[in-house]
Design a protein around this motif. Structure first.
Motif, PDB file in Angstrom:
ATOM      1  N   HIS A 124       0.810  -1.209   0.000  1.00  0.00           N
ATOM      2  CA  HIS A 124       0.000   0.000   0.000  1.00  0.00           C
ATOM      3  C   HIS A 124       0.849   1.268   0.000  1.00  0.00           C
ATOM      4  N   ASP A 169      -6.275   3.623   2.751  1.00  0.00           N
ATOM      5  CA  ASP A 169      -5.262   3.148   3.692  1.00  0.00           C
ATOM      6  C   ASP A 169      -4.957   1.656   3.578  1.00  0.00           C
ATOM      7  N   TYR A 170      -5.306   1.017   2.468  1.00  0.00           N
ATOM      8  CA  TYR A 170      -4.950  -0.386   2.274  1.00  0.00           C
ATOM      9  C   TYR A 170      -5.057  -0.729   0.796  1.00  0.00           C
ATOM     10  N   THR A 171      -4.487  -1.858   0.431  1.00  0.00           N
ATOM     11  CA  THR A 171      -4.731  -2.460  -0.879  1.00  0.00           C
ATOM     12  C   THR A 171      -5.145  -3.906  -0.656  1.00  0.00           C
ATOM     13  N   GLU A 202      -2.196  -6.590  -0.949  1.00  0.00           N
ATOM     14  CA  GLU A 202      -1.014  -6.447  -0.103  1.00  0.00           C
ATOM     15  C   GLU A 202      -0.226  -7.768  -0.036  1.00  0.00           C
TER      16      GLU A 202
END
Length: 461
Positions: free
Chosen positions: A404, A412-414, A417
């Motif tokens: 990320h 705030d994320y993928t 990940e």
């Protein structure tokens, strides 16, 4: 305004060939070997692959759902797209006020997209049907709106009779209807039963929207399209083997103007992600993630030509904020995930580098056929003289782990990940201008242009 990409392994139509590509004033003017540089800026592509810029025909930038709003706007979202090698997006816009004319939201979105950094267009959206709406479908063609989204679930869903009217009108005009295919009554019934049983954690989400919900809705929409003279129909975000079989069945019975799209999340992720009662909220989307068997069947659909496009359905919300609305009840979690930046890297790596697909097939699914289906071709989606100089250079020797912190999406994320990918976009060129290089955005806000789309090319199938 002259740019020359030299020594590339270029994807030109169905072939990968050694070529130089000369661009002038934002347009490709020559594809050949040993083109003299003259006064052009030169990019040496030795050892790399040159692809047409990606065309993502399913994004939701700045999507206003009332209680929450997607966290990527057209500025941040298109920066992420550019850094990932995508140079054109077609956005699925939000519903407007009840009863508003079709052009209302198009006008709103022209304002929202003013800071876009790559080229863009919009799908219209239909949440009610009357004579004025059917008239507007024709009037907006001159403004470049040649596709419309309909929903079979959510608050703006259409009933069967209205769906038939819209499909019939689309057939008359040569437009294409995009359909979110899930059975609303089935979802409502199963959700009520799950909540009554005390199931509120993320693992209830796929149980509330099973593959049968998707397949029934695909069968129904395909049947309606057949009944209205093989009206052009595009099934968005196909997620399941059962849904894919519905598409195949319709085609076996002669529907040649039925198209299907899937997304990276349905190829790379599965429903085990919902097992974690906290982290599972990151993966709430509709349709939900399915089984690994579904992943493999969708890959088979890509290889065999049953699926026509890979788009993202990019619709991000912060895990630490908006997604926490579902902490005590999965039904309150806003549906959607980020993905516009990772799409081409995932497909290049897991499709081409791992031997699932030939590289021209990756390009066809991620650029050429989406451009054809949605009236962007031949300006977008291919490398040939006269096309826009939208290009992405992939270095196959780079191996990286998706993280990320290295992405540009405003979230705030993928969901990807920790996935290792082989190959990375190292230069993105949009209309002859380098807009991303070495993983960094180097373009200017507002340089993206609205693309007036022509009528769909319905001969793709």
């Amino acid at each position: 305004m002259r740019l020359l990409v030299k020594n590339a392994r270029a994807v030109v139509g169905p072939d990968v060939t050694a070529a130089d590509v000369l661009c002038e004033d934002g347009v490709i003017v020559r594809v050949d070997r040993d083109i003299p540089a003259g006064d052009a800026r030169v990019i040496d592509a030795d050892g790399s692959y040159l692809l047409p810029g990606g065309v993502d025909v399913h994004t939701h930038f700045d999507l206003d759902l009332g209680a929450v709003r997607a966290t990527d706007d057209f500025h941040t979202g298109t920066i992420a797209a550019a850094c990932g090698g995508t140079t054109t997006v077609v956005d699925h816009i939000a519903f407007g006020p009840p009863g508003c004319p079709l052009g209302h939201q198009i006008d709103v979105y022209h304002r929202l997209a003013a800071d876009a950094v790559v080229d863009y267009s919009f799908h219209g959206v239909i949440s009610h049907v009357d004579d004025a709406v059917l008239d507007d479908m024709e009037k907006l063609i001159d403004g470049g709106i040649t596709s419309y989204k309909v929903y079979l679930t959510y608050g703006g869903k259409l009933g069967d009779s209205d769906l038939l009217r819209v499909l019939e009108r689309a057939r008359q005009l040569g437009l294409i209807i995009c359909a979110h295919c899930e059975n609303d009554a089935m979802i409502a019934h199963l959700t009520k039963r799950l909540l009554a049983a005390g199931v509120r954690e993320p693992h209830g989400h796929p149980l509330s929207r099973p593959p049968a919900s998707e397949a029934e809705a695909v069968y129904r929409m395909a049947s309606f399209a057949a009944a209205t003279g093989d009206a052009p129909l595009y099934v968005v975000h196909l997620s399941s083997a059962l849904g894919l079989e519905a598409v195949r069945a319709a085609r076996r019975h002669g529907q040649r103007r039925l198209f299907a799209e899937t997304c990276p999340q349905y190829l790379f992720l599965d429903d085990s992600r919902y097992d974690d009662p906290v982290e599972g909220l990151k993966f709430i989307m509709a349709p939900p993630l399915r089984k690994r068997m579904d992943n493999e069947m969708l890959w088979q659909g890509l290889r065999e030509g049953d699926i026509d496009a890979v788009a993202t359905d990019h619709c991000p919300f912060y895990f630490s904020k908006e997604k926490q609305r579902g902490r005590d009840d999965f039904t309150r979690c806003p549906g959607g995930i980020p993905g516009v930046e990772a799409r081409l890297s995932l497909m290049f790596s897991e499709g081409f580098m791992r031997g699932r697909l030939a590289l021209p097939d990756v390009v066809r699914l991620c650029a050429t056929d989406p451009a054809r289906i949605f009236g962007l071709y031949p300006k977008k989606g291919l490398i040939q003289p006269g096309s826009d100089a939208d290009l992405v250079l992939f270095d196959p020797d780079i191996t990286r782990t998706i993280n990320h912190d290295h992405l540009h999406e405003r979230v705030d994320y993928t969901p990807y990940e920790g996935m290792e990918v082989r190959g990375a976009p190292v230069v993105t060129i949009a209309r002859g201008e380098v807009v991303a290089e070495g993983g960094a955005f180097v373009g200017q806000a507002g340089r993206g242009r609205f693309v007036k789309r022509g009528l769909p090319d319905l001969s793709v199938r």
